[in-house]
Design an enzyme around this catalytic site. Sequence first.
Site, PDB file in Angstrom:
ATOM      1  N   ASP A 109      -0.070  -6.185   3.309  1.00 13.58           N
ATOM      2  CA  ASP A 109       0.379  -5.089   2.449  1.00 13.58           C
ATOM      3  C   ASP A 109      -0.311  -3.828   2.951  1.00 13.58           C
ATOM      4  OD1 ASP A 109       1.703  -3.980   0.071  1.00 13.58           O
ATOM      5  OD2 ASP A 109      -0.321  -3.745  -0.718  1.00 13.58           O
ATOM      6  N   SER A 110       0.072  -2.698   2.379  1.00 14.88           N
ATOM      7  CA  SER A 110      -0.591  -1.451   2.761  1.00 14.88           C
ATOM      8  C   SER A 110      -2.000  -1.352   2.182  1.00 14.88           C
ATOM      9  CB  SER A 110       0.239  -0.245   2.300  1.00 14.88           C
ATOM     10  OG  SER A 110       0.360  -0.244   0.893  1.00 14.88           O
TER      11      SER A 110
ATOM     12  N   GLU B 226      -4.950   2.610  -5.761  1.00 20.93           N
ATOM     13  CA  GLU B 226      -5.908   2.534  -4.657  1.00 20.93           C
ATOM     14  C   GLU B 226      -7.163   3.370  -4.930  1.00 20.93           C
ATOM     15  OE1 GLU B 226      -5.925   0.732  -1.881  1.00 20.93           O
ATOM     16  OE2 GLU B 226      -3.942  -0.210  -2.075  1.00 20.93           O
TER      17      GLU B 226
ATOM     18  N   CYS C 263       4.898  -6.487   0.736  1.00 22.62           N
ATOM     19  CA  CYS C 263       5.073  -5.043   0.650  1.00 22.62           C
ATOM     20  C   CYS C 263       6.569  -4.808   0.533  1.00 22.62           C
ATOM     21  CB  CYS C 263       4.518  -4.372   1.908  1.00 22.62           C
ATOM     22  SG  CYS C 263       4.926  -2.607   2.044  1.00 22.62           S
TER      23      CYS C 263
ATOM     24  N   HIS D 249       1.908  -3.514  -5.666  1.00 28.11           N
ATOM     25  CA  HIS D 249       0.806  -2.851  -6.359  1.00 28.11           C
ATOM     26  C   HIS D 249       1.032  -2.818  -7.872  1.00 28.11           C
ATOM     27  CE1 HIS D 249      -0.432  -1.224  -2.421  1.00 28.11           C
ATOM     28  NE2 HIS D 249      -1.530  -0.785  -2.983  1.00 28.11           N
TER      29      HIS D 249
ATOM     30  N   CYS E 178       7.163  -3.031  -6.287  1.00 32.88           N
ATOM     31  CA  CYS E 178       6.047  -2.795  -5.357  1.00 32.88           C
ATOM     32  C   CYS E 178       4.951  -3.756  -5.775  1.00 32.88           C
ATOM     33  CB  CYS E 178       5.566  -1.349  -5.442  1.00 32.88           C
ATOM     34  SG  CYS E 178       4.038  -1.013  -4.510  1.00 32.88           S
TER      35      CYS E 178
END
Length: 277
Positions: A10-11, A150, A73, A184, A182
């Site tokens: 993932d990012s 983040e 992702c 996240h 997403c």
Amino acid sequence: MTSQRIGIFDSGVGGLTVLRELYRQLPSESILYFGDTARLPYGNRRMSEILTFVREILTWMQQQSVKMVIMACNTSSALALETVRSEFNFPILGVILPGARAAVSQGRRIGVIATPATAASNAYRRAIHEIDPTVQVWQVGCPAFVPLIEQNRIHTPDTYQVAREYLAQLLEQQIDTLVYGCTHYPHLAPVLKSILPRTVRTVDPAVYVVRAMAQELDLLGLKNTSPPQPTRFCVSGDPHHFAQLSVQWLGCTPIVEQVWLPAVSLGPAKIESLERE
């Protein structure tokens, strides 16, 4: 091959929602987690950039001898999955189709919150309509969510305000189901559920992509039969920041390695120069 690791990337910390599901559903598997934290967020990137990043990550994972990969992702799944699947000799699973199937099984008026790139790709709408063209779908790009997560600013007044603004567009359409488009976004579940009516059901694609992986492992005879190795955590950015941010979701402080992929060392300006060439 059964004892080789499953790769997840993932990012950033979003893929930890998929990791938790792997721990829950497939506790005997060994895992390699990669967060491309030096280049997040992915949601505002061009398709050419995403494709370059994904190829670099998968090439590195191939060098680590993974047996299967979850592209944890949604942006990468939307923009790169179909292109790279044929380029590597291990199965690669994305999160969009499993999430779409789950959403259609639960509702008729489906809202999707996603990164701008995922929303613009219409990947969820297409996947849902391939399953049932009569279902109605509304998508909202949420550019502020990943940076807030983040930066560990989940429970701030600003986050609640931003969430209300994003969800208002979907609530006006009287949605009955909300897809976390997403990986996240499940980290924001307490915030989102405090705003949503109780009648709106939520779909976390992480649950369903791991379920699909379990079936794939069975089909290919790749389930691990040995004791699992400790999860290996790698990032392209600051390992200390990732470790500290991850504690609240993992329940422990992971040991995190920093990995240098080619384009990270080149830098954004050099990447753009090469693309123009």
